[in-house]
Design an enzyme around this catalytic site. Structure first.
Site, PDB file in Angstrom:
ATOM      1  N   ASP A 478       0.820  -1.209   0.000  1.00 35.27           N
ATOM      2  CA  ASP A 478       0.000   0.000   0.000  1.00 35.27           C
ATOM      3  C   ASP A 478       0.860   1.267   0.000  1.00 35.27           C
ATOM      4  O   ASP A 478       2.064   1.220   0.281  1.00 35.27           O
ATOM      5  CB  ASP A 478      -0.908  -0.013   1.238  1.00 35.27           C
ATOM      6  CG  ASP A 478      -2.278   0.562   0.949  1.00 35.27           C
ATOM      7  OD1 ASP A 478      -2.382   1.414   0.053  1.00 35.27           O
ATOM      8  OD2 ASP A 478      -3.242   0.169   1.626  1.00 35.27           O
ATOM      9  N   SER A 524      -2.829   2.104  -3.614  1.00 36.62           N
ATOM     10  CA  SER A 524      -2.481   3.398  -3.045  1.00 36.62           C
ATOM     11  C   SER A 524      -3.813   4.053  -2.709  1.00 36.62           C
ATOM     12  O   SER A 524      -4.416   4.714  -3.563  1.00 36.62           O
ATOM     13  CB  SER A 524      -1.687   4.224  -4.052  1.00 36.62           C
ATOM     14  OG  SER A 524      -1.440   5.498  -3.525  1.00 36.62           O
ATOM     15  N   ASP A 531      -1.067   2.229 -12.548  1.00 38.36           N
ATOM     16  CA  ASP A 531      -0.374   2.588 -13.791  1.00 38.36           C
ATOM     17  C   ASP A 531       0.443   1.410 -14.290  1.00 38.36           C
ATOM     18  O   ASP A 531       0.705   0.452 -13.563  1.00 38.36           O
ATOM     19  CB  ASP A 531       0.511   3.820 -13.563  1.00 38.36           C
ATOM     20  CG  ASP A 531       1.493   3.613 -12.429  1.00 38.36           C
ATOM     21  OD1 ASP A 531       2.390   2.765 -12.569  1.00 38.36           O
ATOM     22  OD2 ASP A 531       1.366   4.287 -11.385  1.00 38.36           O
ATOM     23  N   GLU A 611     -27.033 -16.096   1.908  1.00 32.48           N
ATOM     24  CA  GLU A 611     -25.904 -15.403   1.272  1.00 32.48           C
ATOM     25  C   GLU A 611     -24.742 -16.373   1.035  1.00 32.48           C
ATOM     26  O   GLU A 611     -24.070 -16.315   0.007  1.00 32.48           O
ATOM     27  CB  GLU A 611     -25.436 -14.235   2.153  1.00 32.48           C
ATOM     28  CG  GLU A 611     -26.376 -13.041   2.110  1.00 32.48           C
ATOM     29  CD  GLU A 611     -26.004 -11.951   3.119  1.00 32.48           C
ATOM     30  OE1 GLU A 611     -26.235 -10.770   2.817  1.00 32.48           O
ATOM     31  OE2 GLU A 611     -25.490 -12.290   4.214  1.00 32.48           O
TER      32      GLU A 611
HETATM   33  C1  GLA Z   1      -5.774   1.852   2.149  1.00 25.01           C
HETATM   34  C2  GLA Z   1      -6.183   0.706   1.276  1.00 25.01           C
HETATM   35  C3  GLA Z   1      -7.250  -0.116   1.979  1.00 25.01           C
HETATM   36  C4  GLA Z   1      -6.683  -0.623   3.284  1.00 25.01           C
HETATM   37  C5  GLA Z   1      -6.211   0.544   4.117  1.00 25.01           C
HETATM   38  C6  GLA Z   1      -5.457   0.061   5.352  1.00 25.01           C
HETATM   39  O1  GLA Z   1      -6.802   2.779   2.284  1.00 25.01           O
HETATM   40  O2  GLA Z   1      -6.610   1.138   0.030  1.00 25.01           O
HETATM   41  O3  GLA Z   1      -7.669  -1.173   1.168  1.00 25.01           O
HETATM   42  O4  GLA Z   1      -5.654  -1.522   3.030  1.00 25.01           O
HETATM   43  O5  GLA Z   1      -5.337   1.392   3.403  1.00 25.01           O
HETATM   44  O6  GLA Z   1      -5.031   1.087   6.140  1.00 25.01           O
END
Ligand code: GLA
Length: 726
Positions: A478, A524, A531, A611
């Site tokens: 991330d 991100s 990209d 579900e």
């Molecule tokens: C970002 C990611 C989410 C999650 C949070 C964790 O926002 O896009 O999917 O992983 O961080 O903090």
């Protein structure tokens, strides 16, 4: 041979299966652009025209000829200060404080295979699949050289461009602006298709006219950004999804970028893709060089649909690498929307138990498992497992999960540091900060200076020591803020933003080499770094933090213009949706998530038994279609920004199978019937719809379409499999 050089008139011709690209070294050594578009024969220098244009400068080489001006001629790589007043591809600040760069032809080389870029992602191809043309231009006064690189993938109708700038002069220079591709069009009126957005609403489609003046957008955020994607389509006025001429420019880079389009005084259009000039002040001493990330060009005479398919193929086959390139991706459940920071080892194991019951392949432990990380205000940088929180070691937890037949994955955010962390307390100078100023915070975190090797090495070792603790088969990488304080305590300034991205790539390259079996999904804040550069290291990217199926339809539509479905991270989440509060039925959430890598992002323990039945069936269906979805051709059948339904189609390579997906976006009384026209089928083949046994000719499905049911209910969706009958 895809690349030809005619010595007698200095013309370079690049042919692909359906396109031609041509340029010429003229009598003064300028490299002029002649043509890009549908395949042609012969020399296109007849397109060049010469008139005395007032207030457009004439180079001294032209003597008294007032009809020769760089302000008018189409160019391959226009520098500043040579009498061309349009936007430049290159601005060099010289030792003598001038900003002139007068590039003239020196030499060229044609080679088998596709060039590679050291430290940067780029299209790759075998010696048989591609050829490279290198053209060296030089400023005779400063000895600044540009090596223009052209990669031609003939079968794919792809031409790539990159530039290496080398300072062979004795003076120190600063690169203030640098692009990797410039396209000059001597004639025509064009529209620009660009993809803007924001966090949780990425890649909205925008079509605007390229009128007189400049049209500029890009990213100054350090990442390619949620706000503007580094990819555009330049379309002739009459170009549509199915018809007309259009050109694509896709930047293979994950940092700041700038796209410019300018229609000049004579109705000529210039488009440029490159690094963002606001943040670039890259100093080069003698013999130092800077490589500008690659732009992938393609052209289609048959509309955006075909252009997109050319990009999908190029990215899928020539950008994405590694074990998962052609392998179906595991169906995963991610803990984020299931429990956010509120979990322990037991919660994750429970998630895995439910996953096993439903047929989900992998459980991913998202943010919150390390350091002091009870919320998003602390702990980043302290990549030590919080065993107290988990109630066990990581190894024990993974073993329990694996024993259920479920794989395990983990979340990391290596580029970041919280001020409230041991790492920051020990190494505050490792964060990007401007001395004497308080740093700009984003999500209460700072950015580590990844332009510095020792910083990267330290984090790399920490991450590896986590990955080595057990059988970790997936990592979600991330990056959760935009970069602001672009200043390194160690490195030269002006280089930091670029070197940061090179640092991220270096880290990722090392990681993929050390763990070749690992599946990495980058992220991100969802799609803020979606990209082609990241796709070189991470075969899939979390497409958006917005998991609302209806919004996702539009986000994924925008994404599909360049990026293949196999790169699109997409999950089914709970209702009411955590981002929009909307409740979309489970079937539709499944259909939408299947236009991606497919998974779940909800608390499986909270599911009702009905579900669970639907989800089991969803997973069974997805696994059945996975190959068709990942490797098939993807067709957009409607525009969800304008039409009442969203429709898309996957068609197998030989068109013996197709999967139609339709989501109803509108619901009114006494609705019109939606007829959806299919594409890419064999016209003379009879297809059978698996579920109903009804049969249709491919030609009928493509020409007249197929009616969708009119039913009551919100956001209903239909998935129909067509199989070749005869
Ligand atoms: C970002 C990611 C989410 C999650 C949070 C964790 O926002 O896009 O999917 O992983 O961080 O903090």
């Amino acid at each position: 041979m895809a690349i030809h050089y005619q010595k007698e008139n200095g013309i370079f011709t690049l042919h692909t299966e359906h396109t031609t690209y041509q340029m010429k070294v003229d009598e003064y050594g300028f490299l002029l652009h002649l043509y890009y578009g549908g395949k042609i024969s012969g020399s296109m220098d007849y397109l060049l025209t010469y008139y005395d244009r007032g207030f457009s400068g004439n180079p001294s080489d032209a003597g008294n000829d007032r009809t020769y001006s760089m302000d008018v001629q189409p160019q391959e790589y226009p520098g500043m200060g040579i009498g061309d007043y349009r936007c430049s591809a290159l601005i060099v600040h010289n030792e003598d404080e001038s900003d002139c760069c007068d590039l003239r032809y020196v030499s060229h080389k044609i080679q088998k295979g596709k060039y590679a870029l050291k430290g940067l992602p780029a299209v790759y191809a075998t010696e048989e699949e591609a050829q490279t043309l290198e053209i060296v231009l030089e400023d005779p006064v400063t000895k600044v050289q540009t090596v223009l690189l052209y990669g031609v993938l003939e079968q794919e109708d792809i031409i790539t461009r990159s530039v290496k700038i080398i300072n062979y002069g004795t003076g120190n220079i600063i690169i203030e602006k640098a692009a990797s591709a410039c396209l000059d069009f001597v004639t025509g009126d064009y529209d620009l298709l660009s993809f803007w957005g924001r966090h949780t609403m990425e890649r909205n489609f925008q079509r605007s006219e390229i009128g007189h003046g400049s049209h500029v957008f890009g990213s100054r955020r350090g990442t390619s950004s949620h706000q503007y994607n580094p990819a555009v389509i330049i379309a002739e006025k009459n170009a549509t999804e199915n018809n007309g001429s259009c050109y694509g420019m896709v930047f293979v880079y994950s940092g700041n970028f700038m796209f410019e389009a300018e229609k000049d005084q004579f109705g000529q259009t210039r488009t440029i893709m490159g690094l963002h000039s606001d943040i670039l002040h890259y100093p080069l001493k003698q013999n130092e060089s800077l490589v500008i990330p690659e732009t992938i060009l393609t052209y289609s005479g048959k509309g955006f649909g075909e252009l997109s398919m050319q990009y999908h193929k190029c990215i899928q086959e020539h950008i994405v690498r590694g074990k998962y390139k052609n392998q179906p991706r595991p169906v995963l459940v991610n803990s984020w929307e299931a429990s956010y920071f509120n979990f322990n080892g037991e919660t994750i194991c429970k998630l895995a138990e439910n996953a096993a019951e439903l047929g989900i392949d992998m459980v991913v432990m998202d943010d919150g498992w390390f350091g002091k990380r009870e919320d998003d205000n602390s702990g980043l940088g302290d990549w030590q497992v919080n065993e107290q929180k988990l109630g066990c070691t990581l190894k024990q937890m993974i073993e329990r999960i694996n024993a259920l037949g479920v794989k395990f994955g983990i979340w990391i955010e290596p580029e970041m540091v919280s001020e409230d962390s041991d790492l920051y307390r020990t190494h505050p100078e490792w964060a990007l900060q401007i001395p004497g100023r308080k740093p700009v915070r984003g999500r209460n975190q700072l950015v580590l200076d990844f332009s510095r090797k020792e910083v990267r090495d330290h984090i790399f070792d920490l991450i590896c020591s986590v990955l080595d603790q057990g059988n970790i088969e997936y990592v979600k990488w991330d990056m959760n803020r935009s970069i602001a304080d672009v200043y390194s305590m160690e490195n030269r300034q002006g280089t930091v933003a670029y070197d940061y991205v090179i640092g991220v790539y270096d880290f990722l390259e090392k990681l993929t080499q050390k763990y070749p079996e690992l599946l990495i999904e980058s992220c991100s804040g969802g799609g803020g770094r979606f990209d082609a550069g990241m796709m070189y290291y991470t075969p899939q990217i979390w497409c958006s933090d917005n998991t609302d199926a209806l919004d996702r339809v539009r986000i994924q539509y925008g994404t599909s213009f360049f990026y293949p479905v196999s790169t699109v991270g997409s999950h089914v989440s709970a209702v009411p949706n955590h981002q929009t509060g909307r409740s979309v039925n489970l079937h539709t959430r499944g259909v939408v998530a299947m236009a991606g890598t497919f998974g779940y992002e909800l608390d499986l323990a909270a599911l009702t038994s009905e579900e669970k039945v639907i989800i089991k069936e969803q997973i069974r269906q997805y696994k059945k279609y996975a190959e068709l979805i990942q490797k098939g051709k993807y067709y957009r059948l409607s525009n969800p920004f304008q039409e009442e339904c969203a429709a898309w189609l996957f068609v197998s390579e030989n068109a013996d199978k197709a999967l139609l997906n339709v989501v109803m976006l509108e619901n009114h009384g006494n609705m019109n019937v939606q007829y959806v026209k299919l594409k890419g089928l064999n016209p003379n083949t009879v297809y059978e719809v698996a579920a109903t046994g009804k049969r249709y000719y491919g030609s009928a499905l493509m020409q007249a379409g197929i009616p969708m049911p009119v039913q009551q209910g919100e956001y209903l969706s239909y998935q129909m499999e067509f199989i070749q009958y005869i």
